[in-house]
Design an enzyme around this catalytic site. Structure first.
Site, PDB file in Angstrom:
ATOM      1  N   ASP A 184      14.690 -16.888  33.955  1.00 45.37           N
ATOM      2  CA  ASP A 184      13.757 -15.992  34.641  1.00 45.37           C
ATOM      3  C   ASP A 184      14.206 -15.913  36.098  1.00 45.37           C
ATOM      4  O   ASP A 184      13.699 -16.629  36.958  1.00 45.37           O
ATOM      5  CB  ASP A 184      12.352 -16.616  34.507  1.00 45.37           C
TER       6      ASP A 184
HETATM    7  C1  SPV Z   1       5.583 -15.686  34.425  1.00 46.33           C
HETATM    8  O1  SPV Z   1       4.939 -15.932  33.420  1.00 46.33           O
HETATM    9  O2  SPV Z   1       6.683 -15.187  34.421  1.00 46.33           O
HETATM   10  C2  SPV Z   1       5.028 -16.031  35.726  1.00 46.33           C
HETATM   11  C3  SPV Z   1       4.115 -17.114  35.820  1.00 46.33           C
HETATM   12  O3  SPV Z   1       5.420 -15.423  36.681  1.00 46.33           O
HETATM   13  S1  SPV Z   1       5.054 -18.503  36.125  1.00 46.33           S
HETATM   14  O4  SPV Z   1       6.030 -18.617  35.109  1.00 46.33           O
HETATM   15  O5  SPV Z   1       4.092 -19.558  36.140  1.00 46.33           O
HETATM   16  O6  SPV Z   1       5.688 -18.321  37.418  1.00 46.33           O
HETATM   17 MG    MG Z   2       7.158 -14.432  36.412  1.00 48.55          MG
END
Ligand code: SPV
Ligand code: MG
Length: 548
Positions: free
Chosen positions: A55
């Site tokens: 991510d």
């Molecule tokens: C996501 O779910 O991508 C978020 C929340 O942004 S977190 O992963 O907690 O950053």
């Molecule tokens: Mg996120």
């Protein structure tokens, strides 16, 4: 499109916490909605993970949007999209808002991470934030880019995540609220909720707060609400649970190399079918498609002789009479084929060697002289497996009648011609009369072609008849078993006496068995038709058939 944004807006105005739950696929989203969640979080974390990449803005905006919009199309609850940092600067944010809003997303969240970002939870990676002023500029761009004021803009600060503490978190949150954000998300990965709780309790802006309690996970949504948060996001739990389930299934399959071994731990195929809408597809097929999608077989009853056609049928049964260049049987096969029915069996008896037709299987009832239609049908018992049409071998009919019959929802359905009231049956043999529920008074004003009307009685001596059996029966899978069960019961009880209008069970016609089914409590549906078919029983019928 803005309907979902309006729904989210309305919900935010109502009391109580609203929980948005992560769903990385349309299937997951359907399950989330089924579980009762009121909103979906199109999580960057989950969408990235489901594509097997970190991510970290590795997926493009178009890929993230595609995942979110496919989710939004499958559910009736609003989808809030995680748009990371807006996928760039304020200029990128403008297009992000426009495209997400146009694709049916109800709201979006973007954070003050630089581009490209790093997920808030990854340890030991470079973490930098843009200045709060730059982020406020993005918020303004987003607010002005949306077409509907309903589209919800959530501004998120990563100040805690970046280790900058409460003061910076508050400073940023206030700047974002002042810039006009609809909601502010203050993210934290501190397992101790105390600091965030303090933040929320001392928050004095009207702008509602949002939280993602992945790490301080002992705190419930209600406690979070109590502390001052309006929107709670359970961000990634479906992805994590499915990862574990998939890993264990794959490992077991690789170990044992026999797929039955994982069966106890996985859902049944039917559970999948339910969730993805196969039952709906079945009924849509019936409603909108020409009949014939489901495999259907047909049995044509052509064993009997003819009493009224003299020389014409001296060497062949009626089914083999020529009408306009084709035998009646060929006409029937063509009509069946036109409805997608290719599995066709013919029961022969009288002059059986004369029965020849491409594309049909044959069964012989050599006892045809002493037996009725019912036993002829039962000589082709092997054909009675699933949905089955049974036809008299001496009828010509328009394929549209068969289409109507095939669309019936009934387990046992027959074509009922209501023209009999307007045009009494002619000819030496008595017609197979039918009395149906709605038309029992003889009032045809309620006639709706193709509509199902419950059959109350049928046979040659029916009182108050309002229709004629057109020699076409359809049995569903369930209908076939009821038909056979009823026959078996009748046969066990048989002592050689009359069976309904027949002198014996052996001589029973189809209508006797249908009456028996009705008497045993099985619903027989009468599919309403008006003309469009003819029986060839007499010279006059035969002449008319040529004219048609
Ligand atoms: C996501 O779910 O991508 C978020 C929340 O942004 S977190 O992963 O907690 O950053
Ligand atoms: Mg996120």
């Amino acid at each position: 499109m803005s309907a979902s944004a309006r729904k989210l807006r309305d919900r935010l105005k109502q009391p109580g916490p609203i929980i948005a739950v992560g769903a990385f696929s349309p299937l997951a989203a359907v399950l989330a909605e089924e579980a009762g969640f009121e909103a979906i979080w199109a999580s960057g974390f989950e969408i990235s993970a489901s594509n097997a990449v970190p991510d970290a803005n590795i997926l493009t905006m178009a890929e993230q949007l595609d995942a979110a919009k496919r989710v939004a199309r499958r559910v009736n609850i609003p989808v809030i999209a995680d748009c990371d940092n807006g996928f760039g600067n304020a200029i990128n944010v403008i297009r992000t808002v426009q495209d997400y809003e146009a694709d049916g997303i109800a709201g979006m969240c973007f954070e003050d991470n630089i581009f490209p970002k790093r997920c808030s939870f990854y340890a030991g990676v470079k973490r930098e934030l843009v200045s709060p002023e730059e982020h406020a500029g993005k918020i303004k761009a987003a607010l002005e880019a949306r077409r509907s004021q309903d589209f919800v803009i959530i501004a998120r600060t990563e100040a805690y995540i970046a280790g900058w503490g409460m003061d910076e978190a508050r400073r940023r949150a206030e700047i974002y609220a002042d810039a006009g954000a609809d909601m502010v998300l203050v993210h934290s990965k501190n397992p101790d909720f105390t600091e965030l709780k303090e933040f929320a309790q001392s928050w004095d802006r009207d702008t509602p707060l949002v939280t993602v309690p992945t790490i301080y996970n002992h705190v419930s949504a209600d406690e979070l609400h109590e502390a001052g948060f309006k929107l709670v996001i359970f961000a990634n739990h479906a992805l994590r649970s499915s990862l574990r389930a998939m890993r264990s299934t794959y490992q077991k399959l690789a170990e044992t190399r026999r797929c039955g071994d994982v069966e106890p731990d996985i859902c049944k195929l039917t559970e999948v079918y339910e969730v993805i809408g196969v039952p709906q597809m079945r009924s849509d097929e019936k409603r909108y498609m020409p009949a014939g999608g489901e495999p259907v077989q047909c049995v044509i009853l052509a064993a009997g002789d003819s009493k009224h056609l003299g020389e014409l049928t001296a060497d062949k049964p009626k089914a083999m009479l020529e009408v306009r260049g084709k035998t009646i049987l060929q006409h029937q096969v063509a009509a069946l084929n036109a409805c997608g029915i290719k599995e066709i069996a013919v029961v022969r008896g009288y002059q059986k060697d004369a029965v020849r037709c491409a594309g049909v299987r044959t069964y012989d009832n050599d006892e045809w002289e002493s037996q009725g239609e019912l036993l002829s049908l039962l000589t082709a018992k092997n054909e009675l497996k699933g949905r089955t049409v049974v036809l008299y071998g001496d009828i010509l009919f328009d394929p549209s009648i068969l289409q109507k019959l095939l669309k019936s929802e009934g387990d046992v359905a027959i074509a009922v011609d209501h023209a009999i009231n307007d045009q009494p049956h002619e000819g030496p043999s008595a017609p197979d009369l039918v009395r149906t529920k709605h038309g029992a008074s003889g009032d045809n004003s309620r006639f709706v072609p193709g509509a199902d009307d419950e059959v109350l009685a049928l046979g040659q001596q029916v009182e108050g008849a309002n229709g004629e059996f057109a020699g076409m029966l359809m049995l569903s899978h369930e209908g076939v078993s009821r038909f056979l069960d009823a026959y078996n019961a009748a046969s066990e009880a048989d002592q050689g006496g009359a069976f309904h209008e027949a002198p014996s069970l052996a001589k029973a016609s189809l209508t006797d068995m249908l009456q028996d089914l009705i008497d045993r409590g099985t619903k027989v549906s009468g599919v309403s038709i008006y003309k469009g078919w003819s029986e060839v029983d007499t010279f006059e019928d035969y002449r008319r058939a040529w004219k048609a």
